[in-house]
Design a protein around this motif. Structure first.
Motif, PDB file in Angstrom:
ATOM      1  N   TYR A 189      56.978 -29.945  13.355  1.00 25.09           N
ATOM      2  CA  TYR A 189      57.223 -30.531  14.670  1.00 25.09           C
ATOM      3  C   TYR A 189      55.893 -30.720  15.393  1.00 25.09           C
ATOM      4  CZ  TYR A 189      62.256 -29.697  14.275  1.00 25.09           C
ATOM      5  OH  TYR A 189      63.555 -29.711  13.884  1.00 25.09           O
ATOM      6  N   ILE A 190      55.764 -31.833  16.085  1.00 28.06           N
ATOM      7  CA  ILE A 190      54.600 -32.110  16.915  1.00 28.06           C
ATOM      8  C   ILE A 190      55.093 -32.315  18.342  1.00 28.06           C
ATOM      9  CG2 ILE A 190      52.635 -33.631  17.313  1.00 28.06           C
ATOM     10  CD1 ILE A 190      52.627 -34.314  14.379  1.00 28.06           C
ATOM     11  N   GLN A 191      54.667 -31.419  19.234  1.00 31.13           N
ATOM     12  CA  GLN A 191      55.014 -31.503  20.649  1.00 31.13           C
ATOM     13  C   GLN A 191      53.745 -31.865  21.413  1.00 31.13           C
ATOM     14  OE1 GLN A 191      58.132 -31.119  20.745  1.00 31.13           O
ATOM     15  NE2 GLN A 191      58.800 -29.470  19.402  1.00 31.13           N
ATOM     16  N   ASN A 192      53.894 -32.678  22.453  1.00 29.88           N
ATOM     17  CA  ASN A 192      52.719 -33.104  23.208  1.00 29.88           C
ATOM     18  C   ASN A 192      53.018 -33.105  24.693  1.00 29.88           C
ATOM     19  OD1 ASN A 192      54.326 -35.534  23.213  1.00 29.88           O
ATOM     20  ND2 ASN A 192      52.521 -36.590  23.889  1.00 29.88           N
ATOM     21  N   SER A 193      51.944 -33.063  25.464  1.00 26.57           N
ATOM     22  CA  SER A 193      52.055 -33.108  26.916  1.00 26.57           C
ATOM     23  C   SER A 193      50.865 -33.875  27.445  1.00 26.57           C
ATOM     24  CB  SER A 193      52.089 -31.696  27.518  1.00 26.57           C
ATOM     25  OG  SER A 193      52.102 -31.746  28.921  1.00 26.57           O
ATOM     26  N   LYS A 194      51.133 -34.837  28.329  1.00 27.89           N
ATOM     27  CA  LYS A 194      50.076 -35.636  28.922  1.00 27.89           C
ATOM     28  C   LYS A 194      49.684 -35.033  30.260  1.00 27.89           C
ATOM     29  CE  LYS A 194      49.708 -38.803  25.774  1.00 27.89           C
ATOM     30  NZ  LYS A 194      48.495 -38.929  24.987  1.00 27.89           N
ATOM     31  N   GLU A 195      48.396 -34.829  30.431  1.00 32.68           N
ATOM     32  CA  GLU A 195      47.890 -34.299  31.691  1.00 32.68           C
ATOM     33  C   GLU A 195      46.610 -35.027  32.033  1.00 32.68           C
ATOM     34  OE1 GLU A 195      46.888 -29.963  33.599  1.00 32.68           O
ATOM     35  OE2 GLU A 195      45.975 -30.514  31.713  1.00 32.68           O
ATOM     36  N   GLU A 196      46.548 -35.556  33.237  1.00 33.01           N
ATOM     37  CA  GLU A 196      45.352 -36.260  33.677  1.00 33.01           C
ATOM     38  C   GLU A 196      44.365 -35.256  34.227  1.00 33.01           C
ATOM     39  OE1 GLU A 196      44.657 -40.537  35.830  1.00 33.01           O
ATOM     40  OE2 GLU A 196      46.022 -39.112  36.745  1.00 33.01           O
ATOM     41  N   PHE A 255      52.055 -13.461  12.860  1.00 28.65           N
ATOM     42  CA  PHE A 255      52.062 -14.651  13.695  1.00 28.65           C
ATOM     43  C   PHE A 255      50.632 -15.125  13.944  1.00 28.65           C
ATOM     44  CE2 PHE A 255      56.035 -12.496  14.650  1.00 28.65           C
ATOM     45  CZ  PHE A 255      56.948 -13.538  14.659  1.00 28.65           C
ATOM     46  N   GLU A 256      50.455 -16.427  13.900  1.00 25.03           N
ATOM     47  CA  GLU A 256      49.153 -17.007  14.186  1.00 25.03           C
ATOM     48  C   GLU A 256      49.035 -17.354  15.671  1.00 25.03           C
ATOM     49  OE1 GLU A 256      48.545 -20.347  11.657  1.00 25.03           O
ATOM     50  OE2 GLU A 256      48.497 -19.160   9.813  1.00 25.03           O
ATOM     51  N   CYS A 257      47.812 -17.658  16.108  1.00 27.87           N
ATOM     52  CA  CYS A 257      47.560 -18.020  17.497  1.00 27.87           C
ATOM     53  C   CYS A 257      46.588 -19.193  17.526  1.00 27.87           C
ATOM     54  CB  CYS A 257      47.000 -16.840  18.284  1.00 27.87           C
ATOM     55  SG  CYS A 257      45.452 -16.173  17.636  1.00 27.87           S
ATOM     56  N   CYS A 258      46.500 -19.868  18.664  1.00 26.17           N
ATOM     57  CA  CYS A 258      45.593 -21.001  18.795  1.00 26.17           C
ATOM     58  C   CYS A 258      45.233 -21.189  20.261  1.00 26.17           C
ATOM     59  CB  CYS A 258      46.216 -22.278  18.227  1.00 26.17           C
ATOM     60  SG  CYS A 258      47.770 -22.769  18.990  1.00 26.17           S
ATOM     61  N   LEU A 259      44.127 -21.884  20.505  1.00 30.01           N
ATOM     62  CA  LEU A 259      43.647 -22.207  21.843  1.00 30.01           C
ATOM     63  C   LEU A 259      43.561 -23.711  22.002  1.00 30.01           C
ATOM     64  CD1 LEU A 259      41.623 -19.657  20.685  1.00 30.01           C
ATOM     65  CD2 LEU A 259      41.046 -19.654  23.112  1.00 30.01           C
ATOM     66  N   SER A 260      43.723 -24.163  23.234  1.00 32.28           N
ATOM     67  CA  SER A 260      43.541 -25.579  23.524  1.00 32.28           C
ATOM     68  C   SER A 260      42.057 -25.922  23.463  1.00 32.28           C
ATOM     69  CB  SER A 260      44.113 -25.922  24.898  1.00 32.28           C
ATOM     70  OG  SER A 260      43.459 -25.183  25.910  1.00 32.28           O
ATOM     71  N   PRO A 297      42.486 -30.556  18.756  1.00 32.06           N
ATOM     72  CA  PRO A 297      41.180 -30.146  19.298  1.00 32.06           C
ATOM     73  C   PRO A 297      40.812 -30.787  20.625  1.00 32.06           C
ATOM     74  CG  PRO A 297      40.915 -31.603  17.414  1.00 32.06           C
ATOM     75  CD  PRO A 297      42.368 -31.243  17.472  1.00 32.06           C
ATOM     76  N   THR A 298      41.393 -31.939  20.982  1.00 26.33           N
ATOM     77  CA  THR A 298      40.993 -32.627  22.211  1.00 26.33           C
ATOM     78  C   THR A 298      42.149 -32.945  23.140  1.00 26.33           C
ATOM     79  OG1 THR A 298      41.141 -34.781  21.085  1.00 26.33           O
ATOM     80  CG2 THR A 298      38.989 -33.674  21.106  1.00 26.33           C
ATOM     81  N   GLU A 299      43.377 -32.827  22.696  1.00 22.51           N
ATOM     82  CA  GLU A 299      44.525 -33.188  23.512  1.00 22.51           C
ATOM     83  C   GLU A 299      45.526 -32.044  23.552  1.00 22.51           C
ATOM     84  OE1 GLU A 299      46.231 -36.767  22.091  1.00 22.51           O
ATOM     85  OE2 GLU A 299      44.379 -37.922  22.195  1.00 22.51           O
ATOM     86  N   ASN A 300      46.458 -32.154  24.489  1.00 21.92           N
ATOM     87  CA  ASN A 300      47.507 -31.145  24.612  1.00 21.92           C
ATOM     88  C   ASN A 300      48.656 -31.490  23.675  1.00 21.92           C
ATOM     89  OD1 ASN A 300      46.276 -29.475  26.568  1.00 21.92           O
ATOM     90  ND2 ASN A 300      46.844 -30.902  28.189  1.00 21.92           N
ATOM     91  N   SER A 301      48.431 -31.279  22.405  1.00 18.89           N
ATOM     92  CA  SER A 301      49.434 -31.482  21.360  1.00 18.89           C
ATOM     93  C   SER A 301      49.415 -30.281  20.432  1.00 18.89           C
ATOM     94  CB  SER A 301      49.156 -32.770  20.566  1.00 18.89           C
ATOM     95  OG  SER A 301      49.241 -33.905  21.391  1.00 18.89           O
TER      96      SER A 301
END
Length: 554
Positions: free
Chosen positions: A510-517, A404-409, A496-500
């Motif tokens: 699949y591309i999942q996203n979340s908007k956060e101010e 399994f791979e991993c990633c960071l925001s 690299p810059t957004e919560n996607s």
């Protein structure tokens, strides 16, 4: 102290858990549709800007996607984010191009078949409007240039089709009434009309059969061209490639060696790490993953099957047999079993964007390491703890060897990794965060969300070790069914810059996203609201005063 100062100096708490939403899907399967082995996605990678996304599959193909929602405005996305109103649209990508990167091969010396499966993809620095990327299978690395080319279309010549010859020359003019016979090349048998002759003279009225081609339209086509091939440098399967921050070199790693390449030189590489013993019977561990530091071109890290991470400095020696730092968690006494070494093997490591932390994924957990503290991980997230009683079954069906791979925001506040039944998990790693969300690679990712009832953690820069347990789920998936070990989400990448997050479920992307101010945007918005309120109050007082004066006059 006024209210504005209170807003600006208020301590910021841990960010709230994100609410994820479905954004897009490419290659979605219908119910009961059989997936071909060559169509299964095996690599995902965003470029540094996040405007391009690349995927590789087991059939050796690379598919490129381009972001489109930021191209509808004249201003850049950064300028739009500074405006008073928020951007409500979610990131949208479109299919851009596809090319065959690798073909199946056969090593006749070793009688070994080499699969065309793409193991890794890495984006390189762009130049002159062209994108560059590296792709690799088990043995060969290729350097690709992808560029838009304009194709010019030539308008049809003014000819009668029945009289046109095969080479495109005219047999005679389509609008000429001259009785002069014409040759196949458009000339005339008469000497006075032979333009090859020195005594050539134009006939009265000119040459009606002469027609020059005209460019009428231009079409843009994306062309992928293989610039270089880096081959015959690895005896074992390549598991990692990583670009250096200098933009000139990259590394490739197999089970026992790590080689350093120059992008401009394809016939020579330098071996910088070699863990192969003189006697292969003495082999105790292999290299599982390697990655360059994001900002320091002289540092890189690689993981091993024993669960350790070694940080090496290229300035120490040409052959980095000795490491600068070793990150390894000591084994608890009395916990050793037959599966201890198998589940301790690290399948993937990633540097944080600032290079301060390293995220590692083994079969059971995610671990976050501070490169300045080698006594142990600063945070541990349980991913597969519920599978511990089923290790025997997982060993028999080879699922225990899944990588399994991993990633960071991009902001370093969250980490993510995949699991079975096409599920993936997102954990918050900021101080005090209890975020532990289970998502599904589907059109409804938030079917199940579990929060972690754990104690608040200290700052990641603290000297003391922090261990935080993730939510230990039961052996059911988001639909309440038993976990399906045949469907696994191995590959994912964070924007690299957004919560996607882009994740692969078999052949579907699949591309999942979340908007956060962000906090500073909220403060700025609140301050602007106060300013608007003060301005409105001032206008109200002016109008009231004018009405009062009018009543006095009356």
């Amino acid at each position: 102290m006024n209210r504005c100062d209170e807003v600006m100096t208020a301590p910021a708490g841990p960010p709230q858990p994100l609410e994820w939403k479905f954004s897009q899907v490419f290659g979605e399967r219908t119910a009961g549709e059989e997936v071909q082995e060559v169509d299964i996605i095996s690599a995902i990678e965003f470029d540094k800007t996040g405007d391009h996304l690349a995927t590789g599959d087991r059939g050796g193909r690379v598919v490129l996607f381009e972001r489109t929602d930021t191209k509808d405005h004249g201003a850049s996305r950064r300028d739009l984010e500074r405006m008073d109103y928020p951007i409500n649209r979610h990131p949208e990508f479109r299919y851009k191009a596809e090319f065959q990167s690798h073909e199946p091969e056969f090593d006749y010396l070793k009688s070994l078949e080499i699969e065309e499966k793409i193991n890794k993809i890495r984006w390189c620095q762009t130049a002159n409007g062209a994108q560059f990327l590296l792709s690799t299978n088990d043995k060969t690395i290729k350097f690709w240039k992808v560029q838009e080319k304009k194709l010019k279309k030539i308008s049809e010549m003014n000819l009668d089709p029945p009289k046109a010859v095969g080479n495109g020359s005219m047999a005679c003019s389509s609008n000429s009434n001259s009785p002069i016979p014409c040759l196949a090349n458009g000339g005339s048998p008469d000497r006075s009309y032979n333009y090859l002759d020195n005594d050539f003279s134009f006939p009265p009225g000119g040459l009606p059969s002469l027609r020059l081609p005209v460019v009428t339209s231009q079409e843009t086509n994306l062309v992928a061209r293989c610039r270089r091939v880096y081959a015959h440098a690895h005896d074992y399967h390549i598991n990692s490639i990583s670009n250096n921050s200098d933009g000139e070199t990259f590394i490739s790693a197999d089970d026992l060696r790590i080689n350093l390449w120059n992008l401009e030189i394809s016939n020579q590489s330098f071996n910088i790490v070699d863990v192969k013993p003189a006697n292969m019977e003495d082999l105790t561990e292999v290299i599982t993953s390697a990655e360059f530091h994001p900002t320091h071109c002289n540092m890189l890290a690689y993981s091993s099957s024993k669960g350790s991470i070694r940080l090496i400095d290229l300035r120490q020696s040409a052959l980095c047999d000795s490491h600068a730092k070793l990150f390894e968690e000591p084994e608890p006494p009395g916990s050793r079993s037959f599966f201890t070494e198998i589940i301790a093997s690290i399948s993937d490591i990633k540097f944080a964007k600032d290079g301060r932390y390293i995220l590692s994924r083994d079969y059971m957990t995610l671990k976050l390491w501070d490169i300045n503290m080698d006594s142990g991980p600063v945070a541990t997230f349980q991913v597969h703890e519920y599978l511990r009683p089923k290790l025997c079954d997982l060993y028999e069906n080879d699922s225990i060897f899944d990588k399994f791979e991993c990633c960071l925001s991009g902001d370093g506040l969250r980490v993510a990794t995949g699991s079975y039944s096409n599920l993936f998990r997102v954990f918050g790693c900021s101080p005090g965060s209890t975020e532990a969300t289970t998502l599904e690679a589907s059109k409804n990712p938030m079917r199940r969300q579990v929060q972690t009832p754990s104690r608040p953690s200290r700052s990641l820069s603290s000297i003391t070790r922090v261990v935080r347990r993730g939510a230990e789920t039961s052996g059911v998936d988001a639909n309440g069914n038993a976990f399906d070990f045949t469907t696994k989400l191995l590959h994912l990448a964070w924007h690299p810059t957004e919560n996607s997050i882009a994740c692969a479920a078999a052949n579907s992307l699949y591309i999942q996203n979340s908007k956060e101010e962000s906090g500073h945007k909220k403060s700025a918005r609140f301050l602007k609201g106060l300013q608007d309120l003060a301005h409105f109050s001032f206008l109200f007082k002016v109008v009231a005063f004018q009405n009062f004066q009018g009543n006095l006059v009356l």
